[in-house]
Design a protein around this motif. Structure first.
Motif, PDB file in Angstrom:
ATOM      1  N   ALA A   1      62.607 128.607 113.840  1.00 10.01           N
ATOM      2  CA  ALA A   1      62.950 129.985 113.623  1.00 10.01           C
ATOM      3  C   ALA A   1      62.339 131.005 114.358  1.00 10.01           C
ATOM      4  O   ALA A   1      60.864 130.990 114.188  1.00 10.01           O
ATOM      5  CB  ALA A   1      62.941 130.137 111.892  1.00 10.01           C
ATOM      6  N   ALA A   2      62.761 131.924 114.891  1.00 10.50           N
ATOM      7  CA  ALA A   2      61.789 132.944 115.518  1.00 10.50           C
ATOM      8  C   ALA A   2      62.398 134.534 115.476  1.00 10.50           C
ATOM      9  O   ALA A   2      62.220 135.379 115.972  1.00 10.50           O
ATOM     10  CB  ALA A   2      61.857 132.811 117.110  1.00 10.50           C
ATOM     11  N   SER A   3      63.248 134.608 114.045  1.00 14.02           N
ATOM     12  CA  SER A   3      63.892 136.025 113.857  1.00 14.02           C
ATOM     13  C   SER A   3      63.707 136.153 112.355  1.00 14.02           C
ATOM     14  O   SER A   3      63.627 135.014 111.793  1.00 14.02           O
ATOM     15  CB  SER A   3      64.972 136.272 114.483  1.00 14.02           C
ATOM     16  N   THR A   4      63.826 137.244 112.093  1.00 12.13           N
ATOM     17  CA  THR A   4      63.846 137.586 110.599  1.00 12.13           C
ATOM     18  C   THR A   4      65.206 136.941 109.853  1.00 12.13           C
ATOM     19  O   THR A   4      65.113 136.176 108.723  1.00 12.13           O
ATOM     20  CB  THR A   4      63.934 138.977 110.154  1.00 12.13           C
ATOM     21  N   LEU A   5      66.181 137.084 110.678  1.00  8.70           N
ATOM     22  CA  LEU A   5      67.435 136.390 110.082  1.00  8.70           C
ATOM     23  C   LEU A   5      67.442 134.988 109.829  1.00  8.70           C
ATOM     24  O   LEU A   5      67.740 134.465 109.063  1.00  8.70           O
ATOM     25  CB  LEU A   5      68.547 136.821 111.055  1.00  8.70           C
ATOM     26  N   ALA A   6      66.609 134.271 110.843  1.00 10.42           N
ATOM     27  CA  ALA A   6      66.664 132.723 111.217  1.00 10.42           C
ATOM     28  C   ALA A   6      65.980 132.519 109.687  1.00 10.42           C
ATOM     29  O   ALA A   6      66.380 131.254 109.310  1.00 10.42           O
ATOM     30  CB  ALA A   6      65.602 132.313 112.113  1.00 10.42           C
ATOM     31  N   GLU A   7      65.068 132.822 109.115  1.00 11.06           N
ATOM     32  CA  GLU A   7      64.565 132.468 107.866  1.00 11.06           C
ATOM     33  C   GLU A   7      65.742 132.356 106.659  1.00 11.06           C
ATOM     34  O   GLU A   7      65.539 131.578 105.903  1.00 11.06           O
ATOM     35  CB  GLU A   7      63.261 133.393 107.490  1.00 11.06           C
TER      36      GLU A   7
ATOM     37  N   LYS B   1      58.553 135.937 116.952  1.00  8.92           N
ATOM     38  CA  LYS B   1      57.540 135.112 117.790  1.00  8.92           C
ATOM     39  C   LYS B   1      57.497 135.625 119.192  1.00  8.92           C
ATOM     40  O   LYS B   1      58.508 135.834 119.557  1.00  8.92           O
ATOM     41  CB  LYS B   1      57.868 133.853 117.511  1.00  8.92           C
ATOM     42  N   LEU B   2      56.229 135.467 119.856  1.00 14.10           N
ATOM     43  CA  LEU B   2      56.429 135.819 121.174  1.00 14.10           C
ATOM     44  C   LEU B   2      56.756 134.502 122.152  1.00 14.10           C
ATOM     45  O   LEU B   2      56.569 133.380 121.270  1.00 14.10           O
ATOM     46  CB  LEU B   2      54.852 135.930 121.729  1.00 14.10           C
ATOM     47  N   GLY B   3      57.382 134.887 123.049  1.00 20.33           N
ATOM     48  CA  GLY B   3      57.674 133.501 123.883  1.00 20.33           C
ATOM     49  C   GLY B   3      58.861 133.490 124.556  1.00 20.33           C
ATOM     50  O   GLY B   3      59.509 134.956 124.731  1.00 20.33           O
ATOM     51  N   LEU B   4      59.401 132.655 125.095  1.00 16.61           N
ATOM     52  CA  LEU B   4      60.774 132.468 125.839  1.00 16.61           C
ATOM     53  C   LEU B   4      61.552 131.900 125.048  1.00 16.61           C
ATOM     54  O   LEU B   4      61.292 130.720 124.377  1.00 16.61           O
ATOM     55  CB  LEU B   4      60.519 131.786 127.151  1.00 16.61           C
ATOM     56  N   PHE B   5      62.887 132.289 124.838  1.00 24.03           N
ATOM     57  CA  PHE B   5      63.902 131.526 124.140  1.00 24.03           C
ATOM     58  C   PHE B   5      65.147 131.600 125.095  1.00 24.03           C
ATOM     59  O   PHE B   5      65.652 132.472 125.485  1.00 24.03           O
ATOM     60  CB  PHE B   5      64.273 132.284 122.840  1.00 24.03           C
TER      61      PHE B   5
ATOM     62  N   GLU C   1      61.724 134.224 135.578  1.00 19.37           N
ATOM     63  CA  GLU C   1      61.213 134.878 134.103  1.00 19.37           C
ATOM     64  C   GLU C   1      61.547 136.137 134.214  1.00 19.37           C
ATOM     65  O   GLU C   1      61.900 137.147 133.019  1.00 19.37           O
ATOM     66  CB  GLU C   1      59.913 134.309 133.854  1.00 19.37           C
ATOM     67  N   SER C   2      61.432 137.040 135.431  1.00 19.47           N
ATOM     68  CA  SER C   2      61.556 138.129 135.378  1.00 19.47           C
ATOM     69  C   SER C   2      62.951 138.867 135.335  1.00 19.47           C
ATOM     70  O   SER C   2      63.255 139.833 135.120  1.00 19.47           O
ATOM     71  CB  SER C   2      61.137 138.613 136.917  1.00 19.47           C
ATOM     72  N   GLN C   3      63.953 137.994 135.170  1.00 17.51           N
ATOM     73  CA  GLN C   3      65.322 138.207 134.867  1.00 17.51           C
ATOM     74  C   GLN C   3      65.711 137.848 133.493  1.00 17.51           C
ATOM     75  O   GLN C   3      66.915 137.933 133.255  1.00 17.51           O
ATOM     76  CB  GLN C   3      66.378 137.377 136.006  1.00 17.51           C
ATOM     77  N   ALA C   4      64.649 137.815 132.667  1.00 19.95           N
ATOM     78  CA  ALA C   4      65.097 137.270 131.314  1.00 19.95           C
ATOM     79  C   ALA C   4      65.314 138.553 130.562  1.00 19.95           C
ATOM     80  O   ALA C   4      64.995 139.734 130.983  1.00 19.95           O
ATOM     81  CB  ALA C   4      63.753 136.797 130.404  1.00 19.95           C
ATOM     82  N   MET C   5      65.833 138.582 129.301  1.00 20.22           N
ATOM     83  CA  MET C   5      66.367 139.730 128.585  1.00 20.22           C
ATOM     84  C   MET C   5      65.015 139.976 127.861  1.00 20.22           C
ATOM     85  O   MET C   5      64.582 139.170 126.931  1.00 20.22           O
ATOM     86  CB  MET C   5      67.403 139.448 127.794  1.00 20.22           C
ATOM     87  N   VAL C   6      64.466 141.116 127.947  1.00 22.17           N
ATOM     88  CA  VAL C   6      63.126 141.367 127.526  1.00 22.17           C
ATOM     89  C   VAL C   6      63.137 142.033 126.491  1.00 22.17           C
ATOM     90  O   VAL C   6      63.918 143.211 126.419  1.00 22.17           O
ATOM     91  CB  VAL C   6      62.173 142.194 128.456  1.00 22.17           C
ATOM     92  N   VAL C   7      62.471 141.655 125.132  1.00 21.65           N
ATOM     93  CA  VAL C   7      62.511 142.621 123.865  1.00 21.65           C
ATOM     94  C   VAL C   7      61.293 142.777 123.343  1.00 21.65           C
ATOM     95  O   VAL C   7      60.386 141.785 123.405  1.00 21.65           O
ATOM     96  CB  VAL C   7      63.773 141.858 122.953  1.00 21.65           C
ATOM     97  N   PRO C   8      61.074 143.658 122.390  1.00 22.76           N
ATOM     98  CA  PRO C   8      59.666 143.865 121.763  1.00 22.76           C
ATOM     99  C   PRO C   8      59.705 142.865 120.545  1.00 22.76           C
ATOM    100  O   PRO C   8      60.723 142.859 119.900  1.00 22.76           O
ATOM    101  CB  PRO C   8      59.610 145.116 121.514  1.00 22.76           C
ATOM    102  N   ILE C   9      58.553 142.518 120.129  1.00 25.12           N
ATOM    103  CA  ILE C   9      58.512 141.722 118.794  1.00 25.12           C
ATOM    104  C   ILE C   9      58.533 142.765 117.594  1.00 25.12           C
ATOM    105  O   ILE C   9      58.018 143.967 117.997  1.00 25.12           O
ATOM    106  CB  ILE C   9      57.090 140.860 118.940  1.00 25.12           C
ATOM    107  N   ASN C  10      58.920 142.152 116.722  1.00 23.55           N
ATOM    108  CA  ASN C  10      58.962 142.937 115.304  1.00 23.55           C
ATOM    109  C   ASN C  10      59.703 144.051 115.492  1.00 23.55           C
ATOM    110  O   ASN C  10      59.188 145.195 114.664  1.00 23.55           O
ATOM    111  CB  ASN C  10      57.559 143.119 114.681  1.00 23.55           C
ATOM    112  N   THR C  11      60.695 144.307 116.146  1.00 23.74           N
ATOM    113  CA  THR C  11      61.438 145.493 116.261  1.00 23.74           C
ATOM    114  C   THR C  11      62.795 144.975 116.280  1.00 23.74           C
ATOM    115  O   THR C  11      63.305 144.162 116.960  1.00 23.74           O
ATOM    116  CB  THR C  11      61.340 146.169 117.705  1.00 23.74           C
ATOM    117  N   PRO C  12      63.610 145.812 115.575  1.00 29.09           N
ATOM    118  CA  PRO C  12      65.000 145.488 115.313  1.00 29.09           C
ATOM    119  C   PRO C  12      65.907 145.918 116.737  1.00 29.09           C
ATOM    120  O   PRO C  12      65.564 146.989 117.007  1.00 29.09           O
ATOM    121  CB  PRO C  12      65.404 146.429 114.126  1.00 29.09           C
TER     122      PRO C  12
END
Lengths: 555, 347
Positions: free
Chosen positions: B13-19, B200-204, B146-157
């Motif tokens: 699980a890597a998001s608040t919803l996942a829990e 969580k930080l990382g690539l998904f 990896e530079s073409q990944a969708m980049v998002v900040p952690i702990n931010t909706p």
């Protein structure tokens, strides 16, 4: 009632003297419900064998990451053809049409169905629809291939489906429309037959539970099939006329199609499973040699499933962006369907209690049905729960789930039914040992094939993927699943061979080899042309093994 | 990558919803497992204990009111709980917190384009990575894709609005337990959406999960979760870069963000590509199939050919390739820019 060894000419032999090149017309022209049932048996299992072969091709392609044997385009046509054949040509018509036709009149003590000519017509319509469906394979042939066909998946989701290969997709849609007519006619026939043709004394609550299941199924077919018929026709018309029902480029709404499609196609799921449940109920009672536990509960749960099954269709489309109210309602009703289904499972297992159980092939398949169908039903709970469905929707989990209900349930139920009624239909017995071996091969192959797919789906493996991202464990599960497919196919071949080989060579059986109490076993085996020498008068219930056994509760 | 790492990466699980989703999942799993084991064991027990040898005469039991009531009421209560947990998690996933960061995601056959708001009020657009051979390799190599990944900040909706240019697609991030269909609509006033808050930080991985044709299984990519500070820096750099590219090479941006790149490479590498490469396009001779099935030989692409192929891709299909391209709705100005870009990648 004719008991014991009667020796009238059976329905198989009534035209013995007309041997010749055209003798197959004695079958194709026959309005005898038993012959029509047997024709359905051969036709449906021929298509089944083809679709199993295609299914194995799909799994071979997925055995390793990257492209193995088929390019993406061919792969898409393969899974579409697999699903169209399996659904429209095999599992929807199979149980109602083979065993409904053959045994419904026998079980209610009638000479035939109410409308024998319409019955033959529905077989022809089925055959016509099947031929049109298969002719679709010769349209839309891509460069460098020798065969084409629709590539939209059996769900025909627009606007993808309205933009792709017009001839092939339209042909398949037309075929599904025509096949729908076949099932509607059969449904009407059965409803009227059950209402009007029951033998004297055979009240509703003395009906065998297979008849109850067929009754519920027939109502679903009659009420739901027209919706999908008109929907598919709208899509065909949309291609050839400047009308936009479903394609947003023409001003249509693709979600509308999905609603109309699933209004039929969800209840259709119960068309596939209810008759199998009915057959399994018969088998469990007979091979436990005792009365069924909770007769009325099983009868009413069939009707309950059929009724509530109409109000759950949108759980196939939780992700399209419906209102939350709709989501709430459809999820709620989906869970309500679970209750009558659970009741059935509990009643079957309770019937085993204090029975006198013999594990002959029909019983093995019936018990495997309960096991597989339980897995299918329980994994349905995951997909009914909204938040969990968001994760699992359109992944291999769903593919595994519906194969557990349709194949592990519907398919195994059908195999159980064939093993159970085979001696009645042909007067001969298949090889018991081979039947048991093929059962275990099938059972092991089936579970090896689909259990890994649950895990793959949980990991996020989407369905209908030609290729997948290589990962450790991912690869292992895919490989395991493909090996399962090959074991399963071996089992199918063994089983079909066993049946085909013994229709004329098998050991002859007596009139009632399993000691069944329902009416079809109270007449000659195989039955005479008009089923009964004289119409029986029914005084006892369908599973009346007598209350005089030692230790029985006298109720 | 060891086993534990792999499992946490694929199931984790890597998001608040996942829990919340996982709680409902494990609840249903527990109930199901107990039921399945119970039913199976009971069947096996009966088959052994009441086999015809051991129990030649059956006992007829027609029913038992207490038992039947129990096995109706208990499952009803259990499934109502399942329903409620599922509904609660779902409601959470549909109510986007105020001030969520908005990313517009557009699907087309067979690629994804991300559109971020720029700090100066403009839009920054780029396309997802294409044709990923192996997510595991990519993760370890940290290559350019990896530079073409969708980049998002952690702990931010993050709110994602989903659009589709052609057919129905679906956006699925397994580790976040989010998925929604991208619906094509004539006028998009209420796009389908989803939101998540990565923990969580990382690539998904993300995947397309609505069947959309021959390139369906190639519509995968990464979401890269970075710290809030890194995100600010990334967004600033990427915006500047995009302004610069847009100014110097608008044709490249069109090639990349209209999905051309998913089928036509710009470096001559045709691995997993459905269309001919753009490298050397203006020099090569090619044979094409006309709509009536006849073949025209030895055509060299010029501006008119390029324009026709963009607006009416079904008219001339290069031999050896399938007739699968969707018509692209580009203006004359944009087609000229694409043509200018094509000129730069001929050698």
């Amino acid at each position: 009632m004719s008991n014991g060894a009667t020796s009238h000419i059976s329905y198989l032999d009534v035209d013995r003297k007309y041997k010749g090149p055209l003798s197959f017309l004695n079958w194709l022209w026959s309005i005898d419900h038993k012959r029509i049932g047997v024709m359905y048996l051969y036709t449906a299992f021929l298509f089944f064998l083809v679709a199993v072969g295609i299914g194995v091709c799909i799994k071979l392609e997925k055995m390793y990451p990257g492209q193995q044997y088929f390019d993406p385009d061919t792969y898409n046509r393969l899974f579409t053809t697999h699903s169209v054949i399996m659904i429209f040509l095999f599992i929807i018509p199979a149980l109602p049409s083979i065993f409904g036709n053959f045994f419904l009149p026998l079980m209610i003590g009638a000479k035939d169905v109410s409308f024998p000519r319409i019955n033959l017509l529905s077989y022809w319509v089925y055959l016509l629809g099947a031929l049109i469906a298969l002719s679709g394979l010769f349209f839309h042939i891509p460069e460098g291939h020798w065969i084409g066909g629709a590539n939209t998946g059996w769900t025909f989701t627009p606007p993808y489906s309205t933009q792709e290969g017009a001839a092939a997709v339209s042909t398949t849609l037309l075929a599904a429309f025509i096949l729908g007519w076949g099932t509607i006619l059969t449904g009407i026939n059965f409803i009227v037959t059950i209402h009007r043709m029951r033998a004297p004394g055979l009240t509703w609550f003395k009906l065998p539970l297979f008849v109850w299941a067929s009754y519920a199924t027939s109502w679903i077919t009659v009420l739901a099939t027209p919706v999908v018929g008109i929907t598919l026709m709208l899509q065909v018309l949309e291609r050839f006329m400047p009308i936009g029902w479903f394609d947003p480029a023409k001003g249509g709404d693709p979600i509308l199609f999905q609603h109309m499609f699933w209004i039929y196609s969800h209840p259709a799921v119960y068309v596939m499973i209810l008759p199998a449940m009915g057959a399994v109920t018969e088998i469990i009672a007979v091979f436990s040699q005792r009365t069924i536990f909770g007769y009325k509960a099983i009868a009413f749960s069939s009707i309950g499933i059929a009724a509530v099954g109409y109000f759950v269709w949108a759980h196939h489309m939780f992700l399209v962006g419906m209102s939350e109210t709709a989501q709430f309602v459809f999820s709620f009703f989906t869970f309500l369907v679970a209750i009558p289904t659970a009741i059935k499972v509990f009643n079957w297992t309770a019937t085993l209690y204090k029975g006198s159980i013999k594990l002959d092939p029909p019983m093995l398949f019936a018990l495997a049905f309960i096991f597989n169908f339980s897995i299918g039903g329980l994994t349905g709970l995951f997909l009914g729960a909204l938040s969990v469905d968001v994760h699992l929707h359109d992944t291999d989990f769903v593919v595994a789930h519906f194969h557990y209900t349709m194949f592990g349930g519907g398919g195994f139920g059908l195999f159980a039914a064939v093993h159970y009624w085979y001696p009645k239909m042909f007067g001969r017995m298949y090889n018991m040992l081979l039947a048991k071996i093929s059962f275990w091969v099938l059972f092991i192959g089936f579970n090896t094939l689909y259990i890994p797919m649950f895990l793959l789906g949980l990991m996020g493996m989407p369905r209908r993927y030609h290729d997948y991202v290589s990962r450790p464990y991912f690869d292992d599960l895919q490989k395991l699943s493909s090996i399962g497919a090959m074991i399963l196919a071996t089992g199918v071949i063994l089983m079909l061979f066993n049946w085909a080989f013994h229709t004329k060579r098998g050991k002859k059986v007596g009139d009632n080899p399993w000691n069944g109490k329902t009416l079809e076993w109270q007449t000659q085996t195989p039955p005479v042309l008009f089923n009964f020498d004289e119409i029986p008068i029914v005084t006892k219930g369908p599973y009346d093994y007598g209350d005089d056994h030692e230790g029985s509760d006298k109720k | 990558m060891d086993k534990k790492e792999f499992i946490s990466e694929t199931f984790g699980a890597a998001s608040t919803l996942a829990e919340k989703t996982d709680f409902a999942f494990w609840f249903i799993f527990g109930v199901s497992l107990v039921s399945l084991i119970g039913i199976t064991c009971f069947m096996i027990f009966c088959c052994i204990r009441y086999s015809r040898k051991r129990n030649p005469v059956a006992t007829n039991i027609h029913g038992n009111v207490i038992l039947e009531t129990l096995w109706t009421v208990i499952p009803t209560i259990l499934v109502m709980f399942m329903f409620w947990f599922g509904w609660e998690g779902y409601r959470y996933s549909k109510v986007v917190p105020e001030g969520a960061f908005l990313i517009n995601v557009t699907a087309s056959k067979w690629s994804w384009t991300f559109e971020y708001p720029r700090s100066d009020g403009g839009k920054m657009k780029y396309a997802s990575a294409q044709n990923i051979p192996s997510a595991a390799d990519e993760r370890m190599a940290g290559s350019k894709k990896e530079s073409q990944a969708m980049v998002v900040p952690i702990n931010t909706p993050i709110r994602i609005n989903l659009f589709s240019k052609d057919v129905v697609h679906s956006f699925f991030v397994p580790n976040f337990r989010v998925k929604a269909d991208a619906m094509p609509k004539p006028s998009i006033d209420t796009p389908n959406y989803l939101w998540f808050e990565a923990t969580k930080l990382g690539l998904f991985d993300f995947h397309c999960t609505e069947y959309c044709g021959v390139g369906h299984s190639q519509m995968s990519g990464f979401v890269k979760v970075v710290s809030k500070d890194d995100f600010k820096i990334w967004l600033k750099n990427k915006s500047e870069e995009s302004i610069l590219i847009q100014k110097n090479n608008p044709g490249f941006v069109i090639w990349e963000t209209n999905g051309c790149a998913s089928c036509h490479s710009n470096d001559g590498d045709n691995t997993n590509k459905l269309g001919p490469s753009f490298k050397g396009l203006l020099k090569r001779k090619r044979n094409v199939r006309n709509p009536d099935g006849s073949e025209t030989k030895d055509i060299v692409a010029d501006f008119e050919y390029v324009k026709e192929s963009i607006l009416f891709p079904k008219r001339k299909v290069v031999s050896g390739f399938q007739n699968v391209m969707t018509a692209q709705d580009l203006t004359d100005e944009e087609i000229k820019q694409v043509f200018e870009y094509l000129k730069t990648i001929q050698d």
